[in-house]
Design an enzyme around this catalytic site. Structure first.
Site, short mmCIF file in Angstrom:
data_model
loop_
_atom_site.label_atom_id
_atom_site.label_comp_id
_atom_site.label_asym_id
_atom_site.label_seq_id
_atom_site.Cartn_x
_atom_site.Cartn_y
_atom_site.Cartn_z
CB SER A 298 -5.22 95.08 60.30
OG SER A 298 -5.07 93.77 60.49
CG HIS B 237 -3.05 94.41 64.94
ND1 HIS B 237 -3.11 93.02 64.72
CD2 HIS B 237 -3.74 95.08 63.78
CE1 HIS B 237 -3.73 92.94 63.82
NE2 HIS B 237 -4.22 93.92 62.93
CG HIS C 126 -4.40 86.08 69.92
ND1 HIS C 126 -5.49 86.08 69.28
CD2 HIS C 126 -3.83 86.76 68.59
CE1 HIS C 126 -5.72 86.46 68.06
NE2 HIS C 126 -4.51 86.56 67.64
NE ARG D 102 -1.10 84.01 63.16
CZ ARG D 102 -1.69 85.37 63.60
NH1 ARG D 102 -1.95 86.11 62.47
NH2 ARG D 102 -1.74 85.56 64.63
CG ASP E 84 3.22 90.03 65.72
OD1 ASP E 84 3.50 89.99 64.65
OD2 ASP E 84 2.10 90.53 66.24
N1 HAX Z 1 2.14 90.68 78.60
C1 HAX Z 1 1.48 91.45 79.89
N2 HAX Z 1 0.11 91.50 80.13
C2 HAX Z 1 -0.49 90.93 79.17
C3 HAX Z 1 -0.08 90.25 78.10
C4 HAX Z 1 1.12 90.26 77.52
N3 HAX Z 1 1.68 89.70 76.50
N4 HAX Z 1 -1.36 89.97 77.31
C5 HAX Z 1 -2.44 90.50 78.06
N5 HAX Z 1 -2.07 90.94 79.11
C6 HAX Z 1 -2.65 91.69 80.08
C7 HAX Z 1 -3.53 92.41 79.44
O1 HAX Z 1 -2.83 94.18 79.32
C8 HAX Z 1 -4.84 92.71 80.45
O2 HAX Z 1 -4.27 93.59 81.62
P1 HAX Z 1 -5.37 94.60 82.27
O3 HAX Z 1 -6.39 93.90 82.97
O4 HAX Z 1 -4.33 95.27 83.22
O5 HAX Z 1 -5.72 95.73 81.45
C9 HAX Z 1 -5.19 91.39 81.01
O6 HAX Z 1 -3.57 90.81 80.74
C10 HAX Z 1 -6.17 90.83 80.17
O7 HAX Z 1 -5.84 90.78 78.74
P2 HAX Z 1 -6.18 89.52 77.92
O8 HAX Z 1 -7.63 89.50 77.97
O9 HAX Z 1 -5.51 88.47 78.19
O10 HAX Z 1 -5.67 90.23 76.48
P3 HAX Z 1 -6.74 90.96 75.50
O11 HAX Z 1 -7.56 90.11 74.62
O12 HAX Z 1 -7.16 92.22 76.16
O13 HAX Z 1 -5.41 91.64 74.50
C11 HAX Z 1 -3.33 91.50 73.26
C12 HAX Z 1 -4.76 90.80 73.60
C13 HAX Z 1 -2.62 90.63 72.01
C14 HAX Z 1 -3.52 93.00 72.81
C15 HAX Z 1 -2.43 91.14 74.70
O14 HAX Z 1 -2.26 89.98 74.60
C16 HAX Z 1 -1.19 91.98 74.37
O15 HAX Z 1 -1.05 93.22 74.49
N6 HAX Z 1 0.07 91.13 73.88
C17 HAX Z 1 1.13 91.75 73.71
C18 HAX Z 1 1.27 92.69 72.52
C19 HAX Z 1 1.23 91.59 71.47
O16 HAX Z 1 1.90 90.65 71.16
N7 HAX Z 1 0.18 91.83 70.22
C20 HAX Z 1 0.20 91.22 69.05
C21 HAX Z 1 -1.06 90.17 68.98
C22 HAX Z 1 -1.06 89.51 68.04
C23 HAX Z 1 -1.37 90.36 66.74
O17 HAX Z 1 -2.58 91.02 66.61
N8 HAX Z 1 -0.40 90.51 65.84
O18 HAX Z 1 -0.60 91.49 64.88
#
Ligand code: HAX
Length: 434
Positions: free
Chosen positions: A240, A270, A317, A326, A372
């Site tokens: 964002s 996000h 994250h 937070r 979140d």
């Molecule tokens: N559950 C399951 N798998 C997860 C995970 C979770 N909560 N977090 C990361 N992973 C997985 C990723 O999908 C990725 O899998 P692949 O190798 O198969 O693609 C692997 O672990 C490595 O990812 P990462 O490097 O640890 O995480 P990223 O930086 O790529 O992504 C995210 C960060 C926040 C998008 C990710 O942790 C996620 O999808 N979390 C769940 C959704 C969520 O809570 N989002 C909110 C984040 C905070 C925010 O922005 N708030 O607005």
């Protein structure tokens, strides 16, 4: 007493030579290298954005203008009769880096009140949309609909010097921000409370007026203030914040830029994760059919989610490597105000189990909860159980930080953003595969 604008002008004038010197004398200094992994992998860790408004340390979490969350909450003047600072005080702080005096806060509160009335056409736009439209779509459309009022766009059309850009940007940013609580609460009551909007009370500050228009009693005014401050800014690289910065770098005004940023916030990885957390938790509770949500049952549900190839919402994250402060701030609020609330207990049990499960699975680089995972419980407790609305709350908060950033972006003359792309063949060549 110096007004917010005068204080900001002084800060901008003091800051400009620092940026100019870095560009003139040190433009070739390296900040790092970019790997193929980073080019394919969403530019993770590439140091190519500048902001002084907040900084995110992977271990410590966010600092606003150099202050941690507890330091920020302790330093800023509190709302009358409340435990948390007003959004207006925080806006002054984010923009200038200075903790405002009580008089300065009163001045900002007065300014926001004057800008608060939302034109009727915005409500007409919302009412013209199908009632089952997602609240985030409505929110973004309402923001975009007000673009016709942009002072920046008008002044740009007439011809304006670059050094002046920040002034109409501040004008737009303040007007837009001041109107967001009314728009958010209107969407909520139109969609979920039998179309019974409550008029703004101009005597109240940003957070208290939002609580009033939502139709929720104290301490929801403080909940709103806390929520908006905590969600305001998380440095510049998140979807964002980066989107707002990117769009505004084309000299699109605040309305265009914030609406675009909200569309990014609406993604499930996000901001929408706060909706997903509640959806996940509710469907899990329903599946139990009244049985106790023990650690063992939660562990199984988490594994079921992972085995189905889905993410556990609210965990992980891209930058943080510890529990999000937070999350902790909101958990402390829950411990004080709703320690025995069953949903809070479930969320706490998930906190006990989920990091271990994610570590065992071994994929997520950060197995700890983000903001979140906790925010929805508080909303639920105060009666906001319509979780598709939660990201709108996030969006109102996120506007504070991103709009403050756009003002500074224009003040410091940051140019149009334009990273370079390569083809896969070029990557293969760089890797020595061709
Ligand atoms: N559950 C399951 N798998 C997860 C995970 C979770 N909560 N977090 C990361 N992973 C997985 C990723 O999908 C990725 O899998 P692949 O190798 O198969 O693609 C692997 O672990 C490595 O990812 P990462 O490097 O640890 O995480 P990223 O930086 O790529 O992504 C995210 C960060 C926040 C998008 C990710 O942790 C996620 O999808 N979390 C769940 C959704 C969520 O809570 N989002 C909110 C984040 C905070 C925010 O922005 N708030 O607005």
């Amino acid at each position: 007493m110096a007004s917010l604008k005068d204080t900001l002008r002084k800060k901008i004038e003091e800051h400009r030579p620092r940026t100019a010197r870095l560009l003139k004398e040190h433009a070739d200094t390296k900040l790092g290298e970019v790997t193929i992994g980073q080019a394919i992998g969403g530019a993770r860790g590439v140091r190519c954005l500048v902001t002084d408004i907040s900084y995110l340390d992977p271990e410590e979490g966010i600092r606003f203008r150099g202050k941690t969350i507890p330091e920020t909450l302790a330093a800023l003047p509190k709302a009358a009769g409340g435990q948390f600072p007003t959004v207006e005080a925080f806006w002054h702080f984010l923009l200038t880096g200075d903790v405002p005096s009580e008089d300065q806060v009163r001045d900002v509160v007065r300014d926001f009140r004057a800008r608060r009335p939302v034109p009727q056409y915005v409500f007409d736009v919302l009412r013209a949309m199908p009632r089952d439209t997602h609240p985030m779509t409505m929110f973004s459309a309402a923001v975009l609909s007000m673009q016709r009022e942009s002072v920046f766009a008008e002044r740009y059309r007439k011809g304006m010097s670059k050094s002046e850009y920040w002034e109409p940007m501040l004008e737009d940013a303040t007007t837009l921000l001041a109107r967001l609580p009314t728009i958010g609460a209107y969407i909520y009551r139109m969609k979920f409370k039998s179309d019974t909007p409550i008029a703004s009370n101009r005597e109240l500050d940003f957070g208290a007026d939002f609580a009033h228009m939502m139709g929720i009693d104290k301490p929801y005014d403080d909940v709103a203030r806390m929520y908006f401050v905590l969600h305001s800014d998380h440095e510049s690289g998140n979807v964002s914040a980066h989107t707002v910065h990117l769009v505004a770098s084309a000299l699109s005004d605040c309305y265009y830029a914030l609406s675009a940023g909200l569309n990014g916030l609406a993604g499930p990885l996000h901001g929408l994760a706060n909706e997903e957390v509640l959806r996940w938790t509710q469907s899990f509770m329903e599946s139990l059919g009244g049985k106790e949500p023990t650690e063992e049952v939660i562990r199984q549900a988490l594994w079921d989610t992972l085995n189905a190839g889905q993410v556990v919402p609210g965990y992980g994250h891209a930058v943080l490597r510890k529990t999000d402060p937070r999350y902790i701030s909101q958990m402390e609020f829950c411990l004080k105000h709703l320690p025995d609330y069953p949903l809070f207990k479930v969320i706490n049990t998930i906190y006990k189990v989920a990091p271990k499960v994610l570590m065992e699975q071994g994929k997520a680089k950060n197995p700890w909860p983000n903001v979140d995972a906790q925010s929805g419980v508080i909303q639920w407790y105060y009666g906001v159980t319509e979780y598709s609305f939660y990201t709108v709350l996030f969006g109102i908060g996120r506007a504070i930080g991103t709009l403050a950033n756009t003002v500074w972006d224009r003040a410091l003359g940051y140019p149009i953003e334009r990273p370079k792309s390569l083809t896969t063949a070029m990557l293969e060549q760089a890797a020595g595969l061709k």
